[in-house]
Design a protein around this motif. Structure first.
Motif, short mmCIF file in Angstrom:
data_model
loop_
_atom_site.label_atom_id
_atom_site.label_comp_id
_atom_site.label_asym_id
_atom_site.label_seq_id
_atom_site.Cartn_x
_atom_site.Cartn_y
_atom_site.Cartn_z
N TYR A 45 -0.56 -13.24 -11.70
CA TYR A 45 -1.88 -13.07 -12.31
C TYR A 45 -2.45 -11.67 -12.08
O TYR A 45 -2.29 -11.10 -11.01
CB TYR A 45 -2.90 -14.08 -11.74
N ALA A 46 -3.13 -11.18 -13.10
CA ALA A 46 -4.02 -10.02 -12.95
C ALA A 46 -5.42 -10.61 -13.11
O ALA A 46 -5.87 -10.87 -14.22
CB ALA A 46 -3.74 -8.98 -14.02
N ILE A 47 -6.05 -10.88 -12.01
CA ILE A 47 -7.25 -11.74 -11.94
C ILE A 47 -6.93 -13.04 -12.70
O ILE A 47 -6.09 -13.80 -12.23
CB ILE A 47 -8.53 -11.04 -12.45
N ASP A 90 1.58 -6.82 -10.87
CA ASP A 90 2.06 -6.96 -12.25
C ASP A 90 1.05 -6.37 -13.24
O ASP A 90 1.42 -5.69 -14.20
CB ASP A 90 2.34 -8.43 -12.58
N GLY A 91 -0.24 -6.64 -12.99
CA GLY A 91 -1.26 -6.13 -13.90
C GLY A 91 -1.28 -4.61 -13.94
O GLY A 91 -1.46 -4.00 -15.00
N ALA A 92 -1.07 -3.99 -12.80
CA ALA A 92 -1.12 -2.52 -12.73
C ALA A 92 -0.01 -1.89 -13.56
O ALA A 92 -0.14 -0.75 -14.01
CB ALA A 92 -1.02 -2.06 -11.28
N THR A 93 1.08 -2.64 -13.82
CA THR A 93 2.16 -2.05 -14.62
C THR A 93 1.73 -1.83 -16.07
O THR A 93 2.41 -1.15 -16.82
CB THR A 93 3.45 -2.91 -14.62
N SER A 94 0.60 -2.45 -16.46
CA SER A 94 0.12 -2.26 -17.83
C SER A 94 -0.71 -0.99 -17.97
O SER A 94 -1.07 -0.61 -19.09
CB SER A 94 -0.76 -3.45 -18.26
N GLN A 95 -1.04 -0.37 -16.86
CA GLN A 95 -1.88 0.84 -16.91
C GLN A 95 -1.06 2.05 -17.36
O GLN A 95 0.12 2.18 -17.02
CB GLN A 95 -2.43 1.14 -15.51
N GLY A 96 -1.70 2.95 -18.06
CA GLY A 96 -1.04 4.19 -18.47
C GLY A 96 -0.52 4.97 -17.28
O GLY A 96 0.60 5.51 -17.30
N PRO A 104 -7.71 -17.02 -4.20
CA PRO A 104 -8.37 -16.38 -5.34
C PRO A 104 -8.02 -14.89 -5.41
O PRO A 104 -7.49 -14.34 -4.45
CB PRO A 104 -9.86 -16.56 -5.02
N HIS A 105 -8.31 -14.26 -6.54
CA HIS A 105 -8.07 -12.82 -6.67
C HIS A 105 -8.80 -12.06 -5.56
O HIS A 105 -8.23 -11.23 -4.86
CB HIS A 105 -8.53 -12.34 -8.05
N THR A 106 -10.08 -12.36 -5.42
CA THR A 106 -10.86 -11.85 -4.29
C THR A 106 -11.83 -12.96 -3.89
O THR A 106 -11.89 -14.01 -4.55
CB THR A 106 -11.72 -10.60 -4.65
N TYR A 134 -4.46 -2.60 -2.74
CA TYR A 134 -5.63 -3.05 -1.98
C TYR A 134 -5.42 -4.42 -1.32
O TYR A 134 -6.31 -4.95 -0.68
CB TYR A 134 -6.87 -3.16 -2.90
N ARG A 135 -4.20 -5.00 -1.51
CA ARG A 135 -3.97 -6.35 -0.99
C ARG A 135 -2.84 -6.33 0.04
O ARG A 135 -2.40 -7.37 0.51
CB ARG A 135 -3.57 -7.25 -2.19
N GLU A 136 -2.38 -5.13 0.39
CA GLU A 136 -1.16 -5.04 1.20
C GLU A 136 -1.51 -5.02 2.70
O GLU A 136 -1.18 -4.07 3.42
CB GLU A 136 -0.35 -3.80 0.83
N THR A 157 -6.10 1.84 -2.56
CA THR A 157 -6.59 2.32 -3.85
C THR A 157 -6.95 1.12 -4.71
O THR A 157 -6.10 0.28 -5.00
CB THR A 157 -5.50 3.15 -4.58
N VAL A 158 -8.22 1.04 -5.06
CA VAL A 158 -8.68 -0.10 -5.86
C VAL A 158 -8.60 0.20 -7.36
O VAL A 158 -8.45 -0.71 -8.17
CB VAL A 158 -10.13 -0.49 -5.45
N VAL A 159 -8.68 1.47 -7.72
CA VAL A 159 -8.55 1.83 -9.14
C VAL A 159 -7.08 1.61 -9.51
O VAL A 159 -6.19 2.31 -9.02
CB VAL A 159 -8.97 3.29 -9.39
N LEU A 160 -6.84 0.62 -10.36
CA LEU A 160 -5.47 0.18 -10.62
C LEU A 160 -4.55 1.31 -11.04
O LEU A 160 -4.86 2.04 -12.00
CB LEU A 160 -5.46 -0.87 -11.74
C1 LIG Z 1 -8.47 1.00 -13.72
C2 LIG Z 1 -8.97 -0.37 -13.34
N1 LIG Z 1 -9.25 -1.27 -14.31
C3 LIG Z 1 -9.71 -2.49 -13.96
C4 LIG Z 1 -9.89 -2.81 -12.64
C5 LIG Z 1 -10.42 -4.21 -12.28
N2 LIG Z 1 -9.35 -4.96 -11.65
C6 LIG Z 1 -9.26 -5.06 -10.31
S1 LIG Z 1 -7.94 -5.91 -9.82
C7 LIG Z 1 -7.45 -6.23 -11.40
C8 LIG Z 1 -6.20 -7.02 -11.67
C9 LIG Z 1 -5.01 -6.45 -11.00
O1 LIG Z 1 -3.89 -7.27 -11.12
P1 LIG Z 1 -2.52 -6.91 -10.47
O2 LIG Z 1 -2.19 -5.48 -10.71
O3 LIG Z 1 -1.53 -7.91 -10.93
O4 LIG Z 1 -2.74 -7.03 -8.90
P2 LIG Z 1 -3.25 -8.27 -8.02
O5 LIG Z 1 -4.75 -8.14 -7.92
O6 LIG Z 1 -2.82 -9.51 -8.70
O7 LIG Z 1 -2.63 -8.08 -6.69
C10 LIG Z 1 -8.34 -5.65 -12.30
C11 LIG Z 1 -8.22 -5.72 -13.76
C12 LIG Z 1 -9.61 -1.84 -11.68
N3 LIG Z 1 -9.77 -2.07 -10.38
N4 LIG Z 1 -9.13 -0.62 -12.04
#
Ligand SMILES: Cc1ncc(C[n+]2csc(CCOP(=O)(O)OP(=O)(O)O)c2C)c(N)n1
Length: 379
Positions: free
Chosen positions: A211-213, A180-186, A276-278, A109-111, A148-151
């Protein structure tokens, strides 16, 4: 031992490969190959020409202008939300320009640079952030999926798409962007494993922006992302994400190996989310100014400017032309967004599910009341 000390710090394990230093110095191929041999597969055959550097720089400048204009539009109430790409331009521009226009891309969603380079107009890009469209462009025509906003939800889709490409017998390479945060998702872990098991032609491009937020990378994981990739059986690359030339070279290398049938790969590009994150986030609540200042000295555009200066690879006329192009982009985007219509409630709620749902009907009525309350205040 504090919690922080106890948790591994992935950023401490080796230096990411780079070609262009923050001071604008271009490394020689012998320097780059010896450094990179410790951490990543690395191709130093990139021919660094004035034309290539100017082209990459132009896309980074246009992206930065788009980003600042979109942020201002959000602050003026024209957009519901904005996720800035400030600071991450090199990671995005360096990678998307190394793909063929027909290689299908799944952004997160940031690209914003990937969308710009693929031919999405800035106004089309902002439709989703205004809430008037689920996606402002035709994914099939531009070979660029909707944001895609759903990580990580798009990662199994990318792997599945790549398996389809494999069965079609074409040499297309699929690329999925994640943080980086998305790599923690299943979903991410399933996608990595399945891609490796099926030898699918897919590249996972991770922008590790620290950062993930508000959660820093060091608290999210103990093993660096590029090392975890190898555990899945993915080829992996570790690169300075603020170095557009290094990112471009690494992506070219990864993509050419995948295209030749070498199997899936992951690139970890180390960068920093400068903003900021958003537009809804306040990073001063969880990170130090000193940290932001340290990263400012590694700005992805500034180092390219130093290179262009040192080599005399740009002229005052070219610079003025680009300044004007950026200003046009900002002005055109402003007037396009200001002429967008209001958010249509039917479109917003009625396209969520194929059928009707009592919960959605209730939410729609609640939202209508909320909007009406604003209209009462302003009248
Ligand atoms: C499945 C899911 N869980 C939680 C969120 C809320 N959320 C939106 S962005 C974000 C952090 C993502 O961090 P990262 O993957 O590092 O990407 P960045 O935003 O830093 O580019 C979270 C937890 C979400 N969008 N989808």
């Amino acid at each position: 031992m504090t919690h922080d000390e106890h948790v591994g710090d992935p950023s401490r394990t080796g230096e990411p490969a780079s070609l262009l230093a923050p001071d604008g110095a271009l490394k020689t191929s012998s320097e780059t190959s010896s450094e990179a041999s410790t951490e990543a597969l690395w191709d130093t055959s990139l021919e660094v020409t004035a034309e290539l550097v100017r082209d990459l720089y132009r896309w980074m400048r246009l992206t930065r202008r788009l980003d600042s204009e979109a942020f201002s539009l959000q602050r003026h109430g024209e957009l519901g939300l904005w996720a800035p790409s400030l600071g991450q331009e090199a990671a995005q521009v360096g990678s998307i320009t190394a793909l063929r226009p027909t290689d299908y891309v799944f952004p997160s969603y940031r690209e914003h640079a990937t969308a710009l380079v693929r031919g999405v107009t800035p106004a089309q890009m902002l439709e989703q952030w205004r809430g008037i469209s689920g996606c402002g462009w035709d994914p099939a025509a531009l070979h660029l999926h909707a944001y895609t906003v759903v990580l990580a939800a798009h990662l199994p889709h990318a792997t599945g798409y790549a398996m389809g490409v494999q069965r079609d017998g074409t040499d297309e390479v699929v690329t999925a962007y994640l943080g980086d945060g998305a790599t923690s998702q299943g979903d991410a872990n399933e996608a990595f494993n399945w891609a490796a098991a099926c030898h699918a032609p897919v590249l996972f491009f991770v922008q590790n922006n620290q950062y993930a937020i508000s959660t820093p990378t060091r608290l999210q994981m103990r093993t660096p992302i590029h090392q975890r990739a190898r555990g899945f059986g993915l080829q992996s690359f570790f690169v300075d994400g603020n170095d557009v030339l290094a990112v471009h070279a690494a992506t070219r290398q990864a993509v050419s190996q995948i295209r030749a049938g070498g199997g899936p790969a992951l690139i970890e590009a180390v960068t920093y989310r400068t903003g900021p994150h958003t537009s809804s986030d306040d990073p001063t609540r969880y990170r130090d100014q000193a940290e932001a200042d340290a990263w400012a000295s590694r700005d992805p555009l500034a180092r390219v400017e130093k290179l262009l200066d040192a080599r005399d690879w740009w002229t005052p006329a070219w610079r003025l032309g680009l300044d004007a192009e950026c200003e046009r982009l900002g002005a055109d985007l402003r007037s396009a967004v200001q002429s967008f219509g209001p958010v249509e409630l039917d479109g917003l709620f009625d396209t969520v599910l194929g059928g009707r749902s009592a919960l959605l009907a209730e939410q729609k009525a609640g939202y209508a009341d909320y909007v009406a309350a604003y209209e009462e205040v302003s009248s």
